[in-house]
Design an enzyme around this catalytic site. Structure first.
Site, PDB file in Angstrom:
ATOM      1  N   PRO A 180      -9.876  30.004  18.806  1.00  0.00           N
ATOM      2  CA  PRO A 180     -10.053  31.176  17.948  1.00  0.00           C
ATOM      3  C   PRO A 180      -9.514  32.416  18.656  1.00  0.00           C
ATOM      4  O   PRO A 180     -10.224  33.123  19.360  1.00  0.00           O
ATOM      5  CB  PRO A 180     -11.576  31.251  17.768  1.00  0.00           C
ATOM      6  CG  PRO A 180     -12.122  30.640  19.011  1.00  0.00           C
ATOM      7  CD  PRO A 180     -11.147  29.582  19.437  1.00  0.00           C
ATOM      8  N   ASP A 184      -8.796  34.289  23.812  1.00  0.00           N
ATOM      9  CA  ASP A 184      -9.618  33.202  23.294  1.00  0.00           C
ATOM     10  C   ASP A 184     -11.022  33.776  23.109  1.00  0.00           C
ATOM     11  O   ASP A 184     -11.719  34.072  24.086  1.00  0.00           O
ATOM     12  CB  ASP A 184      -9.636  32.039  24.284  1.00  0.00           C
ATOM     13  CG  ASP A 184     -10.499  30.864  23.830  1.00  0.00           C
ATOM     14  OD1 ASP A 184     -11.267  31.021  22.857  1.00  0.00           O
ATOM     15  OD2 ASP A 184     -10.406  29.792  24.458  1.00  0.00           O
ATOM     16  N   HIS A 185     -11.453  33.938  21.848  1.00  0.00           N
ATOM     17  CA  HIS A 185     -12.713  34.636  21.580  1.00  0.00           C
ATOM     18  C   HIS A 185     -13.930  33.896  22.126  1.00  0.00           C
ATOM     19  O   HIS A 185     -14.994  34.484  22.297  1.00  0.00           O
ATOM     20  CB  HIS A 185     -12.873  34.858  20.067  1.00  0.00           C
ATOM     21  CG  HIS A 185     -13.735  36.033  19.715  1.00  0.00           C
ATOM     22  ND1 HIS A 185     -15.056  36.131  20.093  1.00  0.00           N
ATOM     23  CD2 HIS A 185     -13.455  37.178  19.049  1.00  0.00           C
ATOM     24  CE1 HIS A 185     -15.556  37.274  19.652  1.00  0.00           C
ATOM     25  NE2 HIS A 185     -14.606  37.936  19.026  1.00  0.00           N
ATOM     26  N   ARG A 186     -13.789  32.608  22.419  1.00  0.00           N
ATOM     27  CA  ARG A 186     -14.890  31.871  23.024  1.00  0.00           C
ATOM     28  C   ARG A 186     -15.162  32.357  24.446  1.00  0.00           C
ATOM     29  O   ARG A 186     -16.257  32.173  24.986  1.00  0.00           O
ATOM     30  CB  ARG A 186     -14.575  30.377  23.040  1.00  0.00           C
ATOM     31  CG  ARG A 186     -14.374  29.751  21.678  1.00  0.00           C
ATOM     32  CD  ARG A 186     -13.859  28.329  21.792  1.00  0.00           C
ATOM     33  NE  ARG A 186     -12.582  28.261  22.508  1.00  0.00           N
ATOM     34  CZ  ARG A 186     -11.928  27.133  22.783  1.00  0.00           C
ATOM     35  NH1 ARG A 186     -12.454  25.973  22.394  1.00  0.00           N
ATOM     36  NH2 ARG A 186     -10.774  27.158  23.416  1.00  0.00           N
ATOM     37  N   VAL A 187     -14.136  32.946  25.067  1.00  0.00           N
ATOM     38  CA  VAL A 187     -14.221  33.359  26.466  1.00  0.00           C
ATOM     39  C   VAL A 187     -14.173  34.880  26.594  1.00  0.00           C
ATOM     40  O   VAL A 187     -15.005  35.491  27.257  1.00  0.00           O
ATOM     41  CB  VAL A 187     -13.071  32.738  27.296  1.00  0.00           C
ATOM     42  CG1 VAL A 187     -13.217  33.081  28.773  1.00  0.00           C
ATOM     43  CG2 VAL A 187     -13.002  31.233  27.103  1.00  0.00           C
TER      44      VAL A 187
END
Length: 433
Positions: free
Chosen positions: A231, A405-408
């Site tokens: 994402p 990376d929106h997870r990170v």
């Protein structure tokens, strides 16, 4: 007889090109002799023998493409004529990326009892007729517990099935079936397959078809995976680089006697590395187990090569001066184009920089290089009108895009990274301290 297997030159390698043989049938080789050259999607690597003996068969001709990892490519007979270890126990080739320790039988598979064990069943074959590589202990346990080796994916060296794989499969078979145990293939949506030109109504003969080589296939697979699985979102910022250009001219004049020339991209790599140390949350990767916070800023730089793209790494860039970064980046780029990089020189990295400014590209957004958390896209520096103290004045402006990376890396973290990067690139004297 020992089968020499197609080696895996990287954790993600599935197939390669057997580019060249350095031996022929009848040659006697010793451990450490270079016997072949293998081309992957990224580089050409030499393969060394780990056993000594006579080459009795060449099973795959040089120039053959699409040779699957662990496929027998040649056979070796030990010099004494005695039977050598079976191919499932010890591949007869190694590369710099496959330590000898991995080529030997796993010590964990050796029976602890001193009494001789019953002989292991013969190695089974898959439905396609290929041999299923497994340790003798794994085959014996599987036979005793009625476990089908065809259903097991090995975790040992070169994908070999070992004791722990069979034991895990045996435990799984005793668990009650649940709705969540359905196979991923039955529940996950099938990815859309690319249509052929004929299916799209483009007639044969109206185009020339260039076959996909290993690099094109690997890049296509990785980019599709990244777009589908990560994402990602972009952040944009403009940097004035007039001071950078002036400092660069002075630095290059000082380094001219040494034959070193620092590029704008070298400044970008150094500034990015320092910004990553200032905002360590941006120097991270997503993993299923958690967020990996990297200790060093290993900056990958995108290099266009014939047939694709590769990302050699300036390791620990935060600790290196501009002259050293310039020297390393020039050397890495040259060897990348010659396909002479070692895997550890382009695999890994914690952050990527892609620069298309030399092509006049003003602004662009890059696809994240998994498992890295960010990639920075650098556009061309160009004269633009900017407002300073209420006055419109000219300035050399470079647009930088950070894809996260929106997870990170969420929006705030990405913004803090760019806030740290901007003053470094706009006033690079701070980087020379």
């Amino acid at each position: 007889m020992t089968d020499i297997l197609m080696p895996a030159l990287s954790p993600t390698m599935e197939e390669g090109v057997l580019a060249k043989w350095h031996v022929k049938v009848g040659d006697v080789v010793s451990a450490g002799d270079v016997i072949a050259e293998i081309e992957t999607d990224k580089a050409t690597m030499e393969v060394e023998a780990v056993d000594e003996g006579e080459v009795t068969d060449i099973l795959v001709a040089e120039g053959t493409e699409g040779v699957k990892v662990n496929t027998p490519i040649a056979r070796l007979k030990d010099e004494g004529g005695a039977a050598a270890p079976k191919p499932a126990e010890k591949p007869a080739a190694k590369t710099e990326e496959t330590p000898k320790a991995e080529a030997a039988p796993a010590a964990a598979d050796a029976p602890k009892a001193a009494t001789p064990a019953a002989p292991a069943p013969a190695a089974p074959k898959s439905d396609s007729g290929d041999r299923i590589f497994s340790s003798p202990l794994a085959r014996r346990i599987a036979a005793q517990n009625g476990v089908d080796l065809k259903s097991i994916k090995g975790t040992g060296p070169h994908g070999r099935i070992v004791k722990r794989d069979v034991e895990a499969a045996g435990k799984a078979s005793t668990q009650p079936a649940t709705a969540s145990s359905a196979s991923p293939a039955a529940t996950a949506a099938e990815p859309r397959k690319a249509q052929s030109l004929a299916q799209m109504g483009i007639p044969d003969g109206s185009y020339d078809l260039i076959p996909l080589d290993g690099m094109k296939k690997a890049v296509a697979r990785r980019m599709v995976d990244s777009v589908q699985n990560v994402p990602h979102f972009p952040l944009f910022i403009d940097c004035e680089i007039d001071q950078l250009m002036a400092v660069r001219a002075k630095v290059n004049k000082m380094l001219e006697p040494q034959g070193i020339k620092v590029s704008v991209n070298d400044f970008v790599i150094k500034a990015a590395a320092l910004a990553l140390k200032m905002v360590p949350e941006a120097n991270a990767s997503y993993t299923p187990e958690g967020i990996a916070m990297h200790h060093n800023a290993d900056v990958s730089m995108a290099v266009a090569i014939d047939g694709g793209l590769i990302t050699p790494i300036i390791k620990k860039a935060e600790t290196k001066g501009l002259a050293q970064i310039a020297t390393e980046s020039k050397d890495l780029a040259k060897r990348a184009r010659d396909r002479k990089l070692k895997p550890d020189e382009f695999q890994g990295g914690t952050f990527s920089v892609s620069n298309l400014g030399m092509f006049g590209i003003k602004q662009f957004t890059s696809i994240i290089n998994e498992p890295q958390g960010c990639i920075m896209s650098v556009g061309a520096g160009e004269q633009r009108a900017v407002v300073k103290n209420g006055q419109v004045v000219p300035a050399t402006v470079m647009t930088v895009t950070l894809t996260c990376d929106h997870r990170v890396v969420d929006g705030a973290t990405g913004a803090r990274f760019l806030q740290a990067f901007k003053p470094l690139i706009e006033d690079p004297v701070a980087m020379l301290a």
